[in-house]
Design a protein around this motif. Structure first.
Motif, short mmCIF file in Angstrom:
data_model
loop_
_atom_site.label_atom_id
_atom_site.label_comp_id
_atom_site.label_asym_id
_atom_site.label_seq_id
_atom_site.Cartn_x
_atom_site.Cartn_y
_atom_site.Cartn_z
N ASP A 115 30.96 32.43 -18.77
CA ASP A 115 29.52 32.52 -18.54
C ASP A 115 28.87 33.64 -18.49
O ASP A 115 27.68 33.92 -18.83
N ASP A 157 27.96 25.46 -16.86
CA ASP A 157 28.11 26.79 -16.44
C ASP A 157 27.74 27.90 -17.41
O ASP A 157 27.04 28.83 -16.88
N ASP A 194 23.96 29.81 -17.12
CA ASP A 194 24.03 31.52 -17.01
C ASP A 194 23.10 32.06 -18.03
O ASP A 194 22.40 33.05 -18.12
MG LIG Z 1 28.51 30.65 -13.87
#
Ligand SMILES: [Mg+2]
Ligand SMILES: [Mg+2]
Lengths: 355, 355
Positions: free
Chosen positions: A221, B245, B249
């Motif tokens: 991420d 996720d 991000d």
């Molecule tokens: Mg994250």
């Protein structure tokens, strides 16, 4: 050097761009006194048409008997619009990768100075970016066991990795880093996933054999952010199959044109080189397809056989063509009618007469 | 309206930024004649210090007895540098989400006109971007069964989804789209994963109940490109846990500052609101922490109770502060010494006297 190269032009613009890559390879052979032999075979929709099989046995046999494969593109809208079709062009590529044991996908991403304005990212963010992504290609969740409950309300996919699968692609990544900027960034999710922790353990062990290469870790991420925030920080990115799919497609945007991106798929015995763009059927036979990704795939092929000087000369020719605006309409803001083959001609001339 | 709000300031800059959010909520209560009651409790490193537990029972009980939770930040370098630590601040957040059944994470991403220059992306790419990401938060591969073979050379992670898990977050996403731009983009990898195909099936069924909302599909690798190439195309993005996720991000980079991004974690009974930035311990008590993400989290809290006018007034105050350069040093190129509390004061004043 003598090389026997299987040429699989495939569908859509595949044949046109591959033709220019071969033009360039022939110029290299002539200038450097190599002997490249090209053997053609069908794959994808054209192979379905002729043989009712996207990967005919003849094609696979040819691939196995040559030193390397130059691949065009695959896919045809006739199949995309028919979800019931059992035989699909794309199966040709997946089966080929599997049959040849191509376990690593290699994707260089470079920001060309002359194309900085084309990128969605700001000039000072991307200027100087030069990344090479090593993606594991035959393991992980894409190939793990899948289940669907009888009532159709519960599904699973298994992400599965063994030490061996991790080791072989890791060695390739570290070797590449040695002749680049000596840095490998492992992208994983080791704070959550067991497979990622195995990746981290195995890669850390292997890193000890490459003392000249620095190893860093990044959660996927965070990597998805860092590729946009500061792509210049990366040299070689090493990652598992699905993270590599996501991250390499994200990174492909940096350079401003998908028409420039080459890739290699490498195994123990075989190696295949192809542009990352698709078959772009709307552009077929119009002479507007950008051949540079295919030409740079040919350069990666030469790298694979350690013909670095030759590969570098092709890359110089490509950079010169970009600089002088000898490019197809997707990139050209100055001249309107420079065709696919004119770009190939220019790079061929450059190889014959580098200046 | 009467609301009892649990306040969990946490670690690092958490207490400072949360203080400003409460300042703003109190101004809203006064102007709109609401009664907000604030109840404080410990979480994270400060809770470990006092109670040897990052989520003391008292804290969890308080959360369960209130209408909503305002959360600061969690994390302390003392624990990051000690990999052997069994008790970690972050466990407080994970356990809290689980104990409260917070199954959906909601993240708005907006490009503020006054901050376009801060983004790594070009102005014309991001201007007008207004996305809301709905990420499933308690299922998928992060929570599925993990295995490691006895010899340590084979690891697996199971991605696992049931219809019910998909349904509940999907309804939230479609309801949100109804009061936005009436579009939901499901991000999945349905060409490869069985769980993604289940997502596609269930989401398609539910979409039929929301005739005013358009449903589109995007593979996750393509989504990672599209978010950079053309973020304006998105309204609500709906996706599973891990893709969410990565994608959220990645998208957080668009706006040019992580110090502006709020989030909500929502369940059947409970809801928690928090900035996406971390505890940023280096900035603790220096008065330089940007309180806007926390203040916008308070606005999301008001939205949750359908206090839309109130939430909108907070957002207007935030936009005004950005426009007038009443911002902390991370954003401020003009004035050097506007502190965390000065930003809160300005937005408080704006609420008392909107002009
Ligand atoms: Mg994250
Ligand atoms: Mg892809």
């Amino acid at each position: 050097m003598k090389l026997k190269i299987a040429v699989l032009p495939g569908d859509g613009i595949g044949p046109e761009v591959t033709k220019e890559a071969i033009k360039v390879l022939k110029a290299i052979a002539q200038e450097f006194d190599h002997s490249f032999q090209f053997k053609y075979a069908s794959v994808g929709a054209v192979a379905i048409e002729k043989f009712n099989d996207p990967l005919p046995k003849k094609t696979l046999d040819l691939c196995k008997s040559t030193d390397a494969i130059l691949f065009g593109a695959i896919g045809d809208p006739r199949f995309d619009n028919d979800p019931s079709a059992k035989i699909r062009p794309e199966q040709g590529l997946l089966r080929l990768r599997k049959a040849l044991g191509l376990f690593a996908n290699v994707r260089p991403v470079k920001a060309y100075d002359t194309l900085l304005a084309k990128s969605p990212l700001k000039r000072d963010i991307i200027k100087g970016t030069d990344i090479c992504i090593y993606r594991e290609l035959t393991g992980g969740i894409y190939f793990g066991e899948k289940t669907l409950s009888d009532d159709g309300n519960h599904a699973t996919d298994l992400c599965d990795y063994t030490r061996e699968e991790i080791e072989r692609v890791t060695h390739l990544a570290f070797k590449a880093a040695q002749s680049r900027k000596q840095k490998v960034t492992l992208v994983d999710k080791a704070n959550v996933l067991e497979t990622s922790r195995l990746w981290r353990k195995v890669v850390t062990e292997i890193a000890a054999e490459y003392k000249d290469v620095k190893l860093e870790f990044l959660f996927v991420d965070n990597a998805a952010m860092q590729i946009i925030l500061n792509p210049k920080q990366f040299d070689v990115i090493l990652t598992e199959n699905m993270f590599g799919d996501i991250i390499s497609d994200e990174a492909s945007v940096i350079g401003g044109s998908i028409g420039l991106l080459a890739s290699a798929s490498v195994g123990e015995k075989y190696a295949m080189f192809e542009p990352i763009h698709g078959s772009y059927p709307q552009a077929k036979n119009l002479g507007i397809a950008n051949p540079i990704a295919s030409i740079l795939s040919a350069a990666m092929l030469l790298d694979h056989f350690k013909l670095f000087e030759e590969a570098e000369l092709i890359r110089e020719g490509v950079e010169r063509s970009l600089k002088l605006n000898i490019t197809t309409p997707d990139l050209n803001t100055k001249y309107e009618h420079i065709s696919t083959s004119k770009v190939g001609d220019f790079i061929e001339d450059f190889i014959n007469n580098p200046k």
